[in-house]
Design a protein around this motif. Sequence first.
Motif, PDB file in Angstrom:
ATOM      1  N   TYR A 166       0.854  -1.197  -0.040  1.00  0.00           N
ATOM      2  CA  TYR A 166       0.311  -0.087  -0.096  1.00  0.00           C
ATOM      3  C   TYR A 166       0.896   1.365   0.005  1.00  0.00           C
ATOM      4  CZ  TYR A 166      -3.534   3.414   1.200  1.00  0.00           C
ATOM      5  OH  TYR A 166      -4.204   4.347   1.273  1.00  0.00           O
ATOM      6  N   PHE A 167       2.049   1.111   0.799  1.00  0.00           N
ATOM      7  CA  PHE A 167       2.960   2.211   0.831  1.00  0.00           C
ATOM      8  C   PHE A 167       3.395   2.723  -0.535  1.00  0.00           C
ATOM      9  CE2 PHE A 167       6.809   4.645   1.492  1.00  0.00           C
ATOM     10  CZ  PHE A 167       6.465   5.355   2.286  1.00  0.00           C
ATOM     11  N   PHE A 168       3.825   1.794  -1.159  1.00  0.00           N
ATOM     12  CA  PHE A 168       4.513   2.005  -2.450  1.00  0.00           C
ATOM     13  C   PHE A 168       3.610   2.278  -3.836  1.00  0.00           C
ATOM     14  CE2 PHE A 168       7.978   0.525  -0.017  1.00  0.00           C
ATOM     15  CZ  PHE A 168       8.852   1.301  -0.158  1.00  0.00           C
ATOM     16  N   HIS A 169       2.363   1.946  -3.615  1.00  0.00           N
ATOM     17  CA  HIS A 169       1.263   2.200  -4.634  1.00  0.00           C
ATOM     18  C   HIS A 169       0.496   3.319  -4.375  1.00  0.00           C
ATOM     19  CE1 HIS A 169       2.824  -1.703  -5.607  1.00  0.00           C
ATOM     20  NE2 HIS A 169       2.343  -1.558  -6.867  1.00  0.00           N
ATOM     21  N   HIS A 170       0.624   4.231  -3.230  1.00  0.00           N
ATOM     22  CA  HIS A 170      -0.298   5.548  -2.826  1.00  0.00           C
ATOM     23  C   HIS A 170       0.681   6.479  -2.590  1.00  0.00           C
ATOM     24  CE1 HIS A 170      -2.931   2.038  -2.521  1.00  0.00           C
ATOM     25  NE2 HIS A 170      -3.858   2.842  -2.813  1.00  0.00           N
TER      26      HIS A 170
END
Length: 961
Positions: A524-528
Amino acid sequence: MFLTCMETVTKELVSWMRGHESSVFSISVHASGRYAITTSSDTAQLWDLDTFQRKRKLNILQSVGIQKVFFLPLSNTILSCFKDNSIFAWECDTLSCKYQLPAPPESSSVLYKVFAVTRDGRILAAGGKSNHLHLWCLEAKQLFRIIQMPTKVRAIRHLEFLPDSFDAGSNQVLGVLSQDGIMRFVNIQTCKLLFEIGSLDEGISSSVISPHGRYIASIMENGSLNIYSVQALTQEINKPPPPLVKVIEDLPKSKLNSGGLKMKVTSGRVQRPAKSRENKIQARILKQDLTGNFENKENEASDGLNKKRLQILLKGYGEYPTKYRMFIWRSLLQLPENHTAFSSLVDKGVHVAFLNLQKKYPIKSRKLLRVLQRTLSALAHWSAIFSDTPYLPLLAFPFVKLFQNNQLICFEVVATLIINWCQHWFEYFPNPPINILSLIENVLAFHDKELLQHFIDHDITSQLYAWPLLETVFSEVLTREEWLKLFDNVFSNHPSFLLMTVVAYNTCSRAPLLNCSLRDDFEYFFHHRNNLDISVVIREVYHLMDTTPTDIHPNDKLDAFVALTKGQYPVFNQYPKFIVDYQTQERERIRNDELDFLRERQMVEDMQAEVDQQRVEDEAWYQKQELLRKAEETRREMLLQEEEKMAQQRQRLASVKRELRAKEMHLQDATRRRFLKLQQDQCEMELRRLNDEIERKVHMRDQEIATTAKDLEMRHLELESQKRLYEKNLIRNQEAVAKEMREDSDTYRRKVDLEEHMFHKLIEAGQTQNQKTQKLIEENLAEAEQACLNADWRIQALHKQRCDDLQRNACYQEVAKLLRENRRKETEVLNAMVGEGAKKWEEAKEKDFHLKSEKKASALSDASRKWFLEKELDDALEHAEHPYNTVPRCQSGQAASGYVPRTSQLKDSSEVDSSTHISLNQRRVQWDTMEQDLMERVRNLRQRLTAQARNRCRTPHLLAT
């Protein structure tokens, strides 16, 4: 009116845009390609080209029309020009008014018709029906120059600036198309005429200049299309000056010293032509390397922008100016703009790998989807590996969205990015670039071992914390402004800068990453998007670029920047060709197998569907037959029941008809009686109305007769009073005369009175005769009038009787005949009355003539009698004076002389009496004339009254007819 948006490649209709009531004469598109403004004479509308929906509408008064509304280049400003010479600037996002240009001076007032703006949006040129050109400075918001064209120019039809690649958008040459069909190009700074196209014999109707300013396309008045080369037109103007670079020839090679340098001595600044790239003189600074080799440091970009200065500017401000960012990027990337090569790629159509792109990447804007599909297809046609690259849409999407209105630039930017910043990405295809990810991991291990150990402890590899950022080029984790700011720095540095950015992003986010322990949290961190300052990340990247050791620095592993070749694009084969070919063959085999399987399955499905349809049809036919049989039995039973009901209804209907017939007969009888009574009442009412009308008219006639009689009596009394007054005056005059001669004329007065008495009797006898005649005429007229009235009453009674007969029978012809007979009889009676009246008038005229003759005879008799009496009187007097004288008077002088005085005395007295008698006779004649006039008026009045009474008596008869 409506606008149509067409796809240029597929030539398909994309959308309809409705909203204009009059014809559209101007369309302006924003620099980003997202908005467009359409202008008509009464309104301007702002459209969103992503959704093809109208955002705002500019309404104006009918008295103020719109000349033009357009976007300023490289800005969010909308310029609106109206027919009253007012010019407003609006903010595109908020549509708030930014400023208004002041009115031009009265000494050079021009009604603006045409406008042109430089590419940098700083200068506005306006013209109209005049040979004056107004140049406005939009930054200072004032008119800074007025250019007067030659006297032969009376009106300006079109204005357009000539672009130049070396003026940074501040165009200096303005093309002016005048009413004579000649387009003149003027330098707005020096106000000099540079060149002109068109002529009086072959005038220009409209003209447009290519975006790079190399060609001019003109539609001539005769319908032909001419294309002019700007380079050929400006060859004499831009003729290069004599070279200012002086080269010192080298010594022969045998005399060269091993440590000698090749030097260029310049006497001044190098001059270059305005538009010719081929003749551009480049000055390069040569340095001596320790090994004796010389390097050409690329500090000069292709468009003349100094890369070092741009990097200094970038480090100072952190980003490039928004207005010039696209221009700087194109200069930094040295895009060749190969129109022909790109057109050949686009002409191949949509690649089969991206036919169903919208299913995997559903994009709301159809335009953006088409541009993305076309760009990816061009990349796939350029190199076969891109048709199998799954992350290519993610990589290209931010650039497609940024350059969606210039697909050539978009393609070349993505291609340049792949060649330089995506080096060695495809060596392990179809796997992620393990080599590139290893470089990133090595740098991260050097600068932040704790974070890397945290990733290792939680089984997080570089394919999770580095590859998502690379394959999306940070577009998922950054906003638009942050992404543009980042790529200002990426494009201005070595290709390894992008890899260092991945390391810097992780190190700057180490705090939240160290708190993550689940794999889903890392994904989630590297896609948002995260709460991270991009300026801090960029500073960290520069720090990493400077502090990373050489052995692990990506700068040594990646090649320097290489621009795309001009004319044709380079061959891209930096990938395992056998894998791509194998995948292509396998994909083709799988596709063929799928097609065969789908074909066979479709055939089986068609056969099964046909069998199922046949079975369904058979079952439906049997069911239908069964239903028809049951329906037939049901219809027969219903038919028998209906026949029984019909017989019963016929019986009831017959009884009802009998009752209705009886009621109808009673109603007809009652109606007939009521109608007869109504007719009788109407006849009685009509008779009463006619009787009332007759009585009213008789009463009116009696009133008129009585009023006329009273008027006559009043007139008679007035005449009597006037007569008495005249007699009184006459008597007064007679008394005055009689006092003088009363004694001498007593005997003669008695005689005169006797004669007057006899004369009055004669006059009275004549008047009596006239009165009798008048009375007889009046009686005859009254009898005729009474006979007419009686005849009218009889006619009315007969008409009433025959009207009753007409209601009982249809003898219309016989009644009409009787009516014509009555009219004929009435005409005869009227003619008889008219004839009788004419006879009476003739008789009255004869009697009047007889009266006048009698009056003349009486006058003669009176005159002879008077003469006889005077003669006898004279003889008697003469005998009384000379009773014994028998001598005639003529023989005795004395007697004659004595007689003459006496005779003269008698003559004087007789003359006085005769004058008095004559005056009395004149007065009597006047009174007789007045009485005759009065009688004539009375007779005329009676004739009019008789005619009116006759007409009134005839009116009821005419109404009845």
